[in-house]
Design an enzyme around this catalytic site. Structure first.
Site, PDB file in Angstrom:
ATOM      1  N   TYR A  23      -4.826   8.388  -6.873  1.00  0.00           N
ATOM      2  CA  TYR A  23      -3.854   7.457  -6.300  1.00  0.00           C
ATOM      3  C   TYR A  23      -4.272   7.089  -4.878  1.00  0.00           C
ATOM      4  O   TYR A  23      -4.256   5.916  -4.497  1.00  0.00           O
ATOM      5  CB  TYR A  23      -2.459   8.068  -6.304  1.00  0.00           C
ATOM      6  CG  TYR A  23      -1.407   7.127  -5.753  1.00  0.00           C
ATOM      7  CD1 TYR A  23      -0.940   6.067  -6.505  1.00  0.00           C
ATOM      8  CD2 TYR A  23      -0.893   7.298  -4.463  1.00  0.00           C
ATOM      9  CE1 TYR A  23      -0.002   5.188  -5.996  1.00  0.00           C
ATOM     10  CE2 TYR A  23       0.056   6.430  -3.955  1.00  0.00           C
ATOM     11  CZ  TYR A  23       0.505   5.373  -4.717  1.00  0.00           C
ATOM     12  OH  TYR A  23       1.439   4.497  -4.209  1.00  0.00           O
ATOM     13  N   SER A  73       0.872  -1.175   0.000  1.00  0.00           N
ATOM     14  CA  SER A  73       0.000   0.000   0.000  1.00  0.00           C
ATOM     15  C   SER A  73       0.909   1.224   0.000  1.00  0.00           C
ATOM     16  O   SER A  73       1.857   1.306  -0.773  1.00  0.00           O
ATOM     17  CB  SER A  73      -0.921  -0.031   1.219  1.00  0.00           C
ATOM     18  OG  SER A  73      -1.727   1.117   1.288  1.00  0.00           O
ATOM     19  N   LYS A  94      -5.246   3.308  -3.224  1.00  0.00           N
ATOM     20  CA  LYS A  94      -4.578   2.719  -2.064  1.00  0.00           C
ATOM     21  C   LYS A  94      -5.517   2.568  -0.867  1.00  0.00           C
ATOM     22  O   LYS A  94      -5.426   1.594  -0.115  1.00  0.00           O
ATOM     23  CB  LYS A  94      -3.349   3.552  -1.696  1.00  0.00           C
ATOM     24  CG  LYS A  94      -2.222   3.452  -2.709  1.00  0.00           C
ATOM     25  CD  LYS A  94      -1.776   2.014  -2.919  1.00  0.00           C
ATOM     26  CE  LYS A  94      -0.590   1.909  -3.852  1.00  0.00           C
ATOM     27  NZ  LYS A  94      -0.146   0.504  -4.055  1.00  0.00           N
TER      28      LYS A  94
END
Length: 271
Positions: free
Chosen positions: A149, A135, A153
């Site tokens: 992004y 992660s 994650k």
């Protein structure tokens, strides 16, 4: 020789390359997934059949399933799986195109999911194994300019936490590695930049900060080996300096805000 078999995605560069080499150098075997299988020619010359380089598009679920089957047939099983392949998408939420947003999730989220689904039957079947999701500090903390992004994650964090509880009774261990900034190519040539809108120019100028010191990817080798060898590995672990005090401050602020608005929250429940 520990004799463990690893499957690592995004194995040709950055963390993936470092961990591939660390595993091979101690006598383990590695199935190295990458967009370019010839990136491992030098390692194949040195380590021979201990490395199985495979060109795999992790966004293609059928291709992933076939690749994992080939790995189990070649090595006889898998002990450690590391979902490391990802890239950064830079841009304000308003600036990101539909294609850029979908591609970001296809690689960072769905690629990880397809590999996870593909390996779980083999890990469950043998009653052991360790699934590691790479992660990021960006999976628990958000900054402007990286919204999609962060979304990818945060999603990986969410399904992985659920997964850990789901597979515990099958003897499968799960870990989320949350790195800080490292000197990989994540923000370099592998990154995607959304077209900038001038309406955010002032905001960008105000948020510009001096470049932070970045960690050395090679320094994570000992850490990854310690994690995979642990009898009770962590569900979550930061890599790098800085994340823990940052997250302590962030979570304290969240709790303070929830408490400040708790009267409204309680009233929203109804009688």
């Amino acid at each position: 020789m520990s004799g463990k078999t690893w499957l690592i995605t995004g194995a040709s560069a950055g963390f993936g390359r470092e961990w591939t080499e660390a595993a091979l150098e101690r006598g383990d075997r590695v199935a190295a997934f990458s967009r370019s299988a010839d990136a491992f020619d030098g390692l194949a010359e040195t380590h021979g059949e201990a490395i199985l380089p495979l060109r795999v598009d992790i966004t293609d679920r059928a291709e992933v399933l076939d690749a994992v089957r080939r790995v189990t047939e070649h090595f006889g099983g898998i002990d450690i799986v590391i979902n490391n392949a990802d890239y950064g998408l830079f841009g304000m939420v308003e600036e990101v195109t539909e294609l850029q947003a979908r591609d970001q999730l296809e690689v960072n989220l769905f690629g990880s999911l397809w590999v996870t689904q593909a390996v779980l039957p083999y890990l469950r079947g043998r009653g052991s194994g360790h699934l590691i999701q790479v992660s990021s500090i960006a999976g628990v903390y958000s900054l402007p300019g990286l919204g999609l992004y962060h979304a990818s994650k945060f999603a990986v964090e969410g399904f992985t936490a659920s997964l850990a509880a789901e597979v515990e009774d099958f003897g499968v261990k799960v870990t989320l590695i949350e790195p800080a900034g490292y000197a990989t190519d994540w923000a370099g040539s592998s990154a995607v930049q959304a077209e900038r809108s001038s309406v955010y120019d002032d905001f960008r100028a105000a948020m510009t900060r001096p470049a932070a010191k970045r960690g050395e990817p090679g320094a994570t080798r000992a850490a990854i080996l310690q994690i995979v060898d642990a009898d009770e590995p962590p569900l979550r672990i930061f890599f790098g300096q800085g994340p823990l005090p940052l997250i302590k401050k962030e979570y304290a602020a969240r709790i303070e805000e929830w408490e400040r608005w708790d009267e409204v929250s309680q009233a929203a429940f109804g009688g």
